[in-house]
Design an enzyme around this catalytic site. Structure first.
Site, PDB file in Angstrom:
ATOM      1  N   ALA A 131       5.858   0.701  -3.663  1.00 37.77           N
ATOM      2  CA  ALA A 131       5.038  -0.293  -4.357  1.00 37.77           C
ATOM      3  C   ALA A 131       4.177   0.360  -5.433  1.00 37.77           C
ATOM      4  O   ALA A 131       3.958  -0.220  -6.500  1.00 37.77           O
ATOM      5  CB  ALA A 131       4.159  -1.037  -3.364  1.00 37.77           C
ATOM      6  N   HIS A 184      24.214  -0.473   2.441  1.00 35.83           N
ATOM      7  CA  HIS A 184      23.369   0.583   1.864  1.00 35.83           C
ATOM      8  C   HIS A 184      23.090   1.600   2.974  1.00 35.83           C
ATOM      9  O   HIS A 184      22.070   1.553   3.663  1.00 35.83           O
ATOM     10  CB  HIS A 184      22.059  -0.001   1.331  1.00 35.83           C
ATOM     11  CG  HIS A 184      21.073   1.065   0.949  1.00 35.83           C
ATOM     12  ND1 HIS A 184      21.269   1.913  -0.117  1.00 35.83           N
ATOM     13  CD2 HIS A 184      19.895   1.450   1.498  1.00 35.83           C
ATOM     14  CE1 HIS A 184      20.255   2.767  -0.200  1.00 35.83           C
ATOM     15  NE2 HIS A 184      19.415   2.503   0.769  1.00 35.83           N
ATOM     16  N   ASN A 213      12.266  -2.970  12.833  1.00 31.38           N
ATOM     17  CA  ASN A 213      12.158  -3.671  11.555  1.00 31.38           C
ATOM     18  C   ASN A 213      12.670  -5.108  11.637  1.00 31.38           C
ATOM     19  O   ASN A 213      12.218  -5.961  10.874  1.00 31.38           O
ATOM     20  CB  ASN A 213      12.880  -2.886  10.461  1.00 31.38           C
ATOM     21  CG  ASN A 213      12.019  -1.720  10.004  1.00 31.38           C
ATOM     22  OD1 ASN A 213      10.809  -1.760  10.155  1.00 31.38           O
ATOM     23  ND2 ASN A 213      12.631  -0.696   9.466  1.00 31.38           N
ATOM     24  N   GLN A 227       4.392   3.828  -0.979  1.00 33.78           N
ATOM     25  CA  GLN A 227       4.839   4.654  -2.117  1.00 33.78           C
ATOM     26  C   GLN A 227       5.713   3.907  -3.123  1.00 33.78           C
ATOM     27  O   GLN A 227       5.533   4.046  -4.319  1.00 33.78           O
ATOM     28  CB  GLN A 227       5.668   5.811  -1.562  1.00 33.78           C
ATOM     29  CG  GLN A 227       4.881   6.847  -0.848  1.00 33.78           C
ATOM     30  CD  GLN A 227       4.988   8.173  -1.558  1.00 33.78           C
ATOM     31  OE1 GLN A 227       5.894   8.398  -2.362  1.00 33.78           O
ATOM     32  NE2 GLN A 227       4.079   9.053  -1.278  1.00 33.78           N
ATOM     33  N   ASP A 242      21.997   2.779  -5.293  1.00 32.61           N
ATOM     34  CA  ASP A 242      23.270   3.488  -5.113  1.00 32.61           C
ATOM     35  C   ASP A 242      24.107   3.425  -6.383  1.00 32.61           C
ATOM     36  O   ASP A 242      24.735   4.402  -6.790  1.00 32.61           O
ATOM     37  CB  ASP A 242      24.038   2.873  -3.934  1.00 32.61           C
ATOM     38  CG  ASP A 242      23.150   2.739  -2.707  1.00 32.61           C
ATOM     39  OD1 ASP A 242      22.710   3.776  -2.198  1.00 32.61           O
ATOM     40  OD2 ASP A 242      22.872   1.602  -2.294  1.00 32.61           O
ATOM     41  N   ALA A 301       0.829  -1.212   0.000  1.00 37.63           N
ATOM     42  CA  ALA A 301       0.000   0.000   0.000  1.00 37.63           C
ATOM     43  C   ALA A 301       0.865   1.265   0.000  1.00 37.63           C
ATOM     44  O   ALA A 301       0.338   2.376   0.006  1.00 37.63           O
ATOM     45  CB  ALA A 301      -0.919  -0.002   1.220  1.00 37.63           C
TER      46      ALA A 301
END
Ligand code: LMR
Length: 328
Positions: free
Chosen positions: A14, A184, A102, A12, A156, A10
């Site tokens: 994606a 990253h 996360n 950005q 990157d 849902a």
């Protein structure tokens, strides 16, 4: 038919990604696509809206769209898992702060991959801090080869390639073999020393070595933060584009003498990077979703020092989640 799950469906990134996948931008214009949209409970209506728009595009290749809030249903039988969803970084927040929140998401997603995904699944982690999140996911998916997991470094690489082209007044397509070593993050190591433009060294066109060793590297390291500060939101369309490029690179035979950067497990690298980290390396593919590290590229002392720093950061990140890596 390829079955692809996108988490954070849902969100950005994606929204910039799903339509391109459905159009055939990853697997070409012959391969039918089944899309599994997966996001947190409460996102169902937003995903329904995206599914409606996907239907309204009448993509000839798109055979199926399903909506899920549970990875154990969303990941069922998938050939490709694009793990975009994660708690976003807000302005001023360091990515390491995200590890705790996360990390838990990637434990659950690793378990789901292990139980219900195709055993051949390829996994690309985009949610930050993506290298260490990727390490967590692979730890919880022992039935899937560790080599099938990647973290996104292509954004990157694309940023560095574009910046060198602009600085040298060359076409992007003339710049080859830029490498991004490591994490990253702001410690990543954009390396122009093996890159070339029109078959010549970068320093043949960009004489200002101070810029190359200073501003160039810093701009790339801090580009994600610069976009976040400017937009008030993380990069989205360029991230989606990099995801497409990253997967295409794995499924397209790499041209002789060329390479691309992806972050992969360090277990069998000849550069001496400690095992059990997910680290950006120059890689090649035979075109079947596989990869091998391009070995034997030399590091000058400047690059070597920076590589030690980014490795140190990855080791610290791993230390933050060591409890997660002890459990199964
Ligand atoms: C980026 O590089 O643009 C993203 O990873 C954004 C971020 O949070 O650093």
């Amino acid at each position: 038919m390829k079955k692809i799950v996108v988490t954070g469906a849902a969100g950005q990134i994606a929204y910039s990604l799903l339509f391109r996948i459905a159009n055939g931008d990853i697997f070409g214009f012959q391969e039918p696509i089944s899309l599994s949209l997966c996001d947190l409970p409460g996102s169902e209506r937003a995903m329904e809206g995206v599914a409606m728009e996907l239907a309204d595009c009448a993509f000839p290749l798109l055979r199926e769209v399903t909506i899920h809030t549970d990875p154990f249903s969303g990941f069922k039988g998938v050939d490709l898992a694009l793990l975009v969803g994660a708690k976003p970084r807000s302005p001023g927040m360091e990515r390491a702060d995200l590890l705790n929140d996360n990390g838990k998401i990637f434990v659950e997603q690793g378990r789901a991959l292990n139980e219900v995904a195709s055993k051949e699944v390829r996994v690309l982690v985009i949610g930050n801090p993506c290298n260490t999140n990727c390490l967590i996911a692979m730890h919880y998916a022992p039935k899937i080869p560790r080599e099938n997991f990647h973290a996104l470094m292509r954004l990157d690489q694309n940023r560095a390639t574009a910046l060198l082209a602009t600085q040298a007044k060359k076409l992007v397509s003339e710049v080859k073999n830029v490498i991004i070593w490591g994490n990253h993050s702001a410690t990543q190591v954009p390396d122009y020393s093996h890159a070339h433009m029109q078959g010549k060294r970068v320093t043949d066109f960009i004489k200002d070595e101070k810029w190359l060793k200073g501003e160039f590297i810093e701009l790339i390291q801090k580009r994600g933060a610069a976009i976040l500060n400017a937009r008030g939101k993380s990069s989205a369309a360029s991230a989606a584009n990099a995801i497409i490029d990253a997967i295409r690179a794995l499924y397209t035979p790499t041209l002789p003498g060329e390479w691309f950067t992806t972050a992969v497990i360090t277990d069998h690298n000849a550069y001496g990077i400690e095992k059990n980290l997910v680290f950006g390396f120059p890689c090649r593919s035979k075109g079947e979703g596989d990869w091998e590290i391009v070995e034997g590229l030399e590091w000058n002392s400047f690059i070597k020092e920076k590589i030690e720093k980014t490795t140190g950061e990855l080791l610290e990140e791993r230390k933050c989640i060591e409890q997660l890596l002890k459990r199964k």
